[in-house]
Scaffold this motif. Structure first.
Motif, mmCIF file in Angstrom:
data_model
loop_
_atom_site.group_PDB
_atom_site.id
_atom_site.type_symbol
_atom_site.label_atom_id
_atom_site.label_comp_id
_atom_site.label_asym_id
_atom_site.label_seq_id
_atom_site.Cartn_x
_atom_site.Cartn_y
_atom_site.Cartn_z
ATOM 1 N N VAL B 143 30.655 -15.191 -127.416
ATOM 2 C CA VAL B 143 31.977 -14.366 -127.550
ATOM 3 C C VAL B 143 33.021 -14.214 -126.378
ATOM 4 O O VAL B 143 34.044 -14.418 -126.518
ATOM 5 N N ALA B 161 33.168 -8.994 -123.993
ATOM 6 C CA ALA B 161 32.634 -9.547 -125.187
ATOM 7 C C ALA B 161 31.405 -8.843 -125.587
ATOM 8 O O ALA B 161 31.350 -8.455 -126.984
ATOM 9 N N ARG B 193 33.795 -13.091 -131.483
ATOM 10 C CA ARG B 193 34.477 -14.122 -130.651
ATOM 11 C C ARG B 193 36.076 -14.450 -131.035
ATOM 12 O O ARG B 193 37.021 -14.625 -130.403
ATOM 13 N N VAL B 196 38.211 -11.476 -129.743
ATOM 14 C CA VAL B 196 37.873 -11.048 -128.272
ATOM 15 C C VAL B 196 39.177 -11.190 -127.347
ATOM 16 O O VAL B 196 39.699 -10.703 -126.292
#
Lengths: 174, 265
Positions: B143, B161, B193, B196
């Motif tokens: 992430v 993350a 991911r 983010v």
């Protein structure tokens, strides 16, 4: 399913006698429930009364006189409205949708649009149910899921029918 | 697909400036992101009359699609209808043969490969059917990866993350590698991911295609909730009506053409 509107669609494709209309209906849409003659003539009488069809000619025969019925402009407008309007998603809806698709093909209308309109209506209801599920407790979620799975099955049928429209058009117009 | 990482794996590209575009990786999760230069009431992203063939096989034949800010649009259609090609053109991964892709008032098709790659990294997020997480990295590192590629320091990247793993309800898998988590957890990590970097648009291609009903629904619930809270637009390719029901509207692609676009707008 409305017998009257199916008759109108059949009459738009060509004028017919009452007996031929019943035979066309039974062959295409009757499955194991053929129409009674009483239903046929009551329906034709109602359509005549509302100006949606007219008697195009009377032919003497061995028995009673045979009337040939034709659709009027008002009848064509009624068919157009019916075909363009999505059905309320419901169990056993396929009978009506199938009839609409066949009649669209018989009368040279774009059958794919009927399926697309119905898909939009189904997904609209599925969105409502999904939102209700997200806002509710487990019991609500389970009830909504039941409806969602049924609607999804309808949509699969719509998709398959879309993919088979050319094939169906050949069969219907042969 | 041009590679495993649609945001572009060449780190040197992170310094390519795009006029009017924000510096990627500067946004906190859940906070309003940088504003793309598009009229407030117009579409954020638009594909106009796209045509694309692969060899002699036509994939798109006049596809049109408009996506507003914060809108979740489902792209539906049978296999081979061109819906994934449409998504790849919209995301700047594939160049159409003709037609326009306009993002934030700029024509994407006229940008160089480097600029499109930088745009994908800074403004777009991606979720695919099979997560496409890096197997050697932990879920937390996966992430954090797009932030790291954007130049964010390790500790800050991992903090952000971790926040996104919390929001996607997969806090517990942060230290595990993708091979050690379930399919549903892996997809939620992939969604984290994608979100983010604070993208404006997320492209999701059959994000629940490999999941059972229950896990698929959980991914969609968390995905669309997080996207709505962050004001991110989502282009969601799916053939599953129950997944499409999480969208605001659907567009049907058939034989490379969009059919419902005109009906619903």
């Amino acid at each position: 399913m409305s017998i009257g509107q199916v008759f109108l669609g059949l009459l738009e494709s060509r004028p017919s006698h009452g007996y031929d209309l019943k035979r066309s209906y039974d062959e295409r849409f009757g499955q194991d429930r053929p129409l009674h003659f009483g239903q046929v003539y009551a329906t034709l009488s109602r359509l005549l009364k509302h100006g949606l069809i007219e008697v195009e000619g009377v032919e003497p025969g061995g028995g009673p006189e045979r009337k040939r019925y034709a659709i009027t402009d008002a009848g064509v407008t009624d068919v157009q409205r019916w075909l363009g309007q999505p059905e309320r998603p419901d169990l056993y809806l396929q009978n009506t949708l199938y009839a609409k698709v066949v009649l669209a093909l018989l009368t040279g209308r774009p059958a794919a649009e009927i399926l697309d309109t119905q898909r939009t209506e189904h997904l609209r209801l599925m969105r409502e149910l999904t939102q209700r599920k997200l806002d509710g407790d487990l019991a609500v979620a389970l009830i909504c899921d039941h409806a969602l799975f049924h609607l999804e099955a309808d949509l699969r049928w719509l998709e398959l029918t879309s993919a088979r429209l050319d094939q169906l058009a050949s069969a219907v117009n042969s | 697909m041009s590679g495993q990482f649609p945001w572009g794996a060449d780190r040197s590209e992170s310094t390519v400036p795009i006029p009017g575009m924000p510096v990627p990786g500067t946004q906190m999760p859940g906070m309003p992101g940088p504003v793309a230069p598009a009229p407030a009431d117009g579409p954020l992203l638009a594909a106009i009359d796209l045509r694309k063939s692969f060899g002699t096989t036509p994939a798109l034949d006049g596809a049109t699609l408009r996506v507003r800010r914060g809108e979740v649009v489902a792209v539906m259609g049978p296999s081979g209808s061109g819906k994934s090609t449409l998504l790849h053109c919209l995301a700047g991964i594939v160049r159409p043969d003709s037609g326009q892709v306009v993002y934030g008032g700029r024509e994407l098709t006229s940008l160089s490969d480097g600029r499109r790659s930088a745009l994908r990294r800074g403004e777009f997020g991606f979720v695919f059917q099979f997560g496409q997480l890096v197997p050697e990295l932990t879920c937390l590192e996966n992430v954090a990866l797009p932030l790291r590629l954007g130049g964010v320091r390790r500790r800050e990247a991992q903090r952000r993350a971790a926040e996104w793993l919390d929001r996607l309800e997969v806090t517990e898998v942060g230290g595990k590698r993708p091979g050690e988590v379930s399919g549903g957890q892996g997809q939620r990590v992939a969604v984290a991911r994608a979100l983010v970097t604070g993208p404006r648009v997320i492209f999701a291609d059959e994000p629940t295609g490999a999941l059972d009903s229950l896990n698929g629904e959980r991914v969609m619930r968390l995905f669309t909730r997080a996207a709505k809270e962050s004001g991110v637009a989502v282009v969601l390719v799916t053939h599953e009506p129950r997944v499409a029901a999480y969208s605001d509207r659907e567009v049907v692609v058939r034989d490379g053409r969009t059919r419902a676009e005109e009906l619903v707008r």
